[in-house]
Scaffold this active site. Structure first.
Site, PDB file in Angstrom:
ATOM      1  N   ARG A  45      42.623  34.880  41.032  1.00 37.04           N
ATOM      2  CA  ARG A  45      42.463  33.439  41.270  1.00 37.04           C
ATOM      3  C   ARG A  45      41.995  33.304  42.707  1.00 37.04           C
ATOM      4  O   ARG A  45      42.702  33.703  43.633  1.00 37.04           O
ATOM      5  CB  ARG A  45      43.779  32.696  41.047  1.00 37.04           C
ATOM      6  CG  ARG A  45      43.761  31.290  41.592  1.00 37.04           C
ATOM      7  CD  ARG A  45      44.898  30.440  41.105  1.00 37.04           C
ATOM      8  NE  ARG A  45      44.701  30.068  39.713  1.00 37.04           N
ATOM      9  CZ  ARG A  45      45.380  29.102  39.090  1.00 37.04           C
ATOM     10  NH1 ARG A  45      46.310  28.431  39.734  1.00 37.04           N
ATOM     11  NH2 ARG A  45      45.144  28.828  37.825  1.00 37.04           N
ATOM     12  N   HIS A  60      37.222  27.848  35.090  1.00 34.60           N
ATOM     13  CA  HIS A  60      38.603  28.188  34.692  1.00 34.60           C
ATOM     14  C   HIS A  60      38.564  28.539  33.195  1.00 34.60           C
ATOM     15  O   HIS A  60      39.068  27.788  32.357  1.00 34.60           O
ATOM     16  CB  HIS A  60      39.529  27.004  34.981  1.00 34.60           C
ATOM     17  CG  HIS A  60      40.983  27.333  34.987  1.00 34.60           C
ATOM     18  ND1 HIS A  60      41.459  28.628  34.797  1.00 34.60           N
ATOM     19  CD2 HIS A  60      42.086  26.549  35.164  1.00 34.60           C
ATOM     20  CE1 HIS A  60      42.775  28.603  34.860  1.00 34.60           C
ATOM     21  NE2 HIS A  60      43.184  27.363  35.081  1.00 34.60           N
ATOM     22  N   GLN A  76      41.707  28.738  30.828  1.00 29.98           N
ATOM     23  CA  GLN A  76      42.204  27.407  30.494  1.00 29.98           C
ATOM     24  C   GLN A  76      41.407  26.824  29.320  1.00 29.98           C
ATOM     25  O   GLN A  76      41.980  26.279  28.373  1.00 29.98           O
ATOM     26  CB  GLN A  76      42.084  26.489  31.725  1.00 29.98           C
ATOM     27  CG  GLN A  76      42.596  25.089  31.484  1.00 29.98           C
ATOM     28  CD  GLN A  76      44.090  25.060  31.231  1.00 29.98           C
ATOM     29  OE1 GLN A  76      44.862  25.577  32.035  1.00 29.98           O
ATOM     30  NE2 GLN A  76      44.514  24.466  30.127  1.00 29.98           N
ATOM     31  N   ASP A 101      42.161  15.997  34.725  1.00 27.60           N
ATOM     32  CA  ASP A 101      42.667  17.007  35.662  1.00 27.60           C
ATOM     33  C   ASP A 101      42.888  16.301  36.996  1.00 27.60           C
ATOM     34  O   ASP A 101      42.437  15.166  37.195  1.00 27.60           O
ATOM     35  CB  ASP A 101      41.633  18.143  35.792  1.00 27.60           C
ATOM     36  CG  ASP A 101      42.096  19.282  36.700  1.00 27.60           C
ATOM     37  OD1 ASP A 101      43.309  19.371  36.990  1.00 27.60           O
ATOM     38  OD2 ASP A 101      41.244  20.094  37.128  1.00 27.60           O
ATOM     39  N   CYS A 161      45.244  20.210  32.011  1.00 31.08           N
ATOM     40  CA  CYS A 161      45.535  21.627  32.250  1.00 31.08           C
ATOM     41  C   CYS A 161      46.841  21.820  33.016  1.00 31.08           C
ATOM     42  O   CYS A 161      47.403  22.904  32.995  1.00 31.08           O
ATOM     43  CB  CYS A 161      44.373  22.270  33.001  1.00 31.08           C
ATOM     44  SG  CYS A 161      44.020  21.462  34.577  1.00 31.08           S
ATOM     45  N   ARG A 206      48.208  29.037  26.750  1.00 36.78           N
ATOM     46  CA  ARG A 206      47.642  29.956  27.743  1.00 36.78           C
ATOM     47  C   ARG A 206      48.110  31.384  27.437  1.00 36.78           C
ATOM     48  O   ARG A 206      47.341  32.343  27.497  1.00 36.78           O
ATOM     49  CB  ARG A 206      48.089  29.557  29.167  1.00 36.78           C
ATOM     50  CG  ARG A 206      47.477  28.279  29.694  1.00 36.78           C
ATOM     51  CD  ARG A 206      45.992  28.421  29.965  1.00 36.78           C
ATOM     52  NE  ARG A 206      45.692  29.455  30.942  1.00 36.78           N
ATOM     53  CZ  ARG A 206      45.757  29.304  32.274  1.00 36.78           C
ATOM     54  NH1 ARG A 206      46.077  28.132  32.791  1.00 36.78           N
ATOM     55  NH2 ARG A 206      45.479  30.311  33.083  1.00 36.78           N
TER      56      ARG A 206
END
Ligand code: CP
Ligand code: NVA
Length: 309
Positions: free
Chosen positions: A107, A134, A137, A229, A269, A297
């Site tokens: 990340r 991402h 996700q 988001d 998310c 996830r």
């Protein structure tokens, strides 16, 4: 046949609809098995190195738990504790870690960093979020939509908010799979032009539509799913005040969702800021699927890990 052994997973743009659907199917099987308390252990003896340059709850814990369930191990590597934090290069880090671990998840900020890591590593590299994408996700989002809504092609997904990493990966995922996607964002906060172009090309191939608009109320008309988001992503903290102003009319609340289908689902998310991008009554209301989405996830990443390693 998924056949992605040894490959990097940096963006869904690199994978065919067959592979994406294959991963979703595999995730579904792993999920049912694990709900019955059964975990197969194909990754016995395998180690995942997880480099974090930003905070994380879901990504960190779901990757680590996923590796353990698959019979392997995971190492949490905070970049500040690595020599990376004192200036060792990404290239050298990649070459060294490749001797110790069987795959690397990272990340980070710039997408260029993960590309450089993948270039120099001899083990597969997985994107756990960059400023651009991402993809893990988006896989979990597709699985959640499938569970709640059935077949994905033909569904209308509307993302309201910042044209950020999450929006980019959703656009790629939807257009690959044949789902219509609309991104509604304030002027100046649209998704990157080159990502829109790529998604539109995929949409032509899959027979779906990618729409970018500045009108949220119109966008959510007839939506099967509404997604939002945070307005300020990790790394943008200095813009927070300005963003609160710019995005204020883009909150997903009871009044906005009126125009969606009655049985729309709400996705996020997470982490969420109630009262900013979403009202508490929507995210904690009956249409919200955010915790199922977070749970997924684990399952999509287990599918990915077991196929890539
Ligand atoms: N959605 C997501 O990636 O959450 P974390 O930042 O907690 O990993
Ligand atoms: N867009 C957010 C997603 C967090 C999971 C960020 O990059 O901070």
């Amino acid at each position: 046949k998924i056949n992605i052994k040894g490959k990097n997973f940096l963006t869904l743009a690199d994978f065919s609809p067959e592979v994406i659907n294959g991963l979703l199917l595999k995730a579904k099987k792993l999920k049912s098995a694990s709900l019955l308390g059964y975990h197969s252990t194909p990754l016995k003896g395998k180690i995942l190195g997880m480099i974090f340059e930003k905070s994380s709850t879901r990504t960190r814990v779901s990757f680590e738990a996923g590796m353990l369930q698959l019979g392997g191990n995971a190492l949490y590597l905070n970049s500040q504790d690595l020599q990376l934090g004192r200036g060792e290069s990404i290239a050298d880090t990649a070459k060294v870690l490749s001797h110790y671990v069987d795959a690397i998840m990272i990340r980070t900020f710039s997408h260029h960093t993960i590309e450089e890591l993948a270039y120099h590593a001899t083990v597969p590299v997985i994107n756990g979020l960059t400023d651009l994408f991402h993809p893990c996700q988006a896989l979990a989002d597709l699985l959640t939509l499938q569970e709640k809504k059935g077949d994905l092609p033909g569904l209308k997904l509307v993302y309201v908010g910042d044209g950020n990493n999450v929006a980019h990966s959703l656009m790629i995922a939807a257009s690959k799979i044949g789902m219509d996607i609309t991104i509604a964002c304030p002027v100046g906060y649209e998704p990157k032009k080159e990502i829109v172009k790529t998604a539109k090309e995929f949409a032509t191939g899959s027979g779906s539509n990618v729409t970018i608009t500045n009108n949220a109320a119109e966008a959510v008309n007839g939506a099967d799913a509404i997604y939002t988001d945070v307005w300020t992503s990790m790394g943008q903290e200095s813009e927070n005040k300005q963003r609160l102003k710019v995005f204020s009319s883009f909150q997903v609340n009871e009044s906005l969702v009126q125009n969606a289908k009655d049985d729309f689902i709400f996705l996020h998310c997470l982490p969420a800021h109630r009262g900013e991008e979403v009202s508490a009554d929507v995210i904690d209301g009956p249409n919200s699927a955010v915790f199922q989405q977070a749970g997924n996830r684990l399952h999509v990443q287990k599918a990915l890990l077991s196929e890539i390693m």
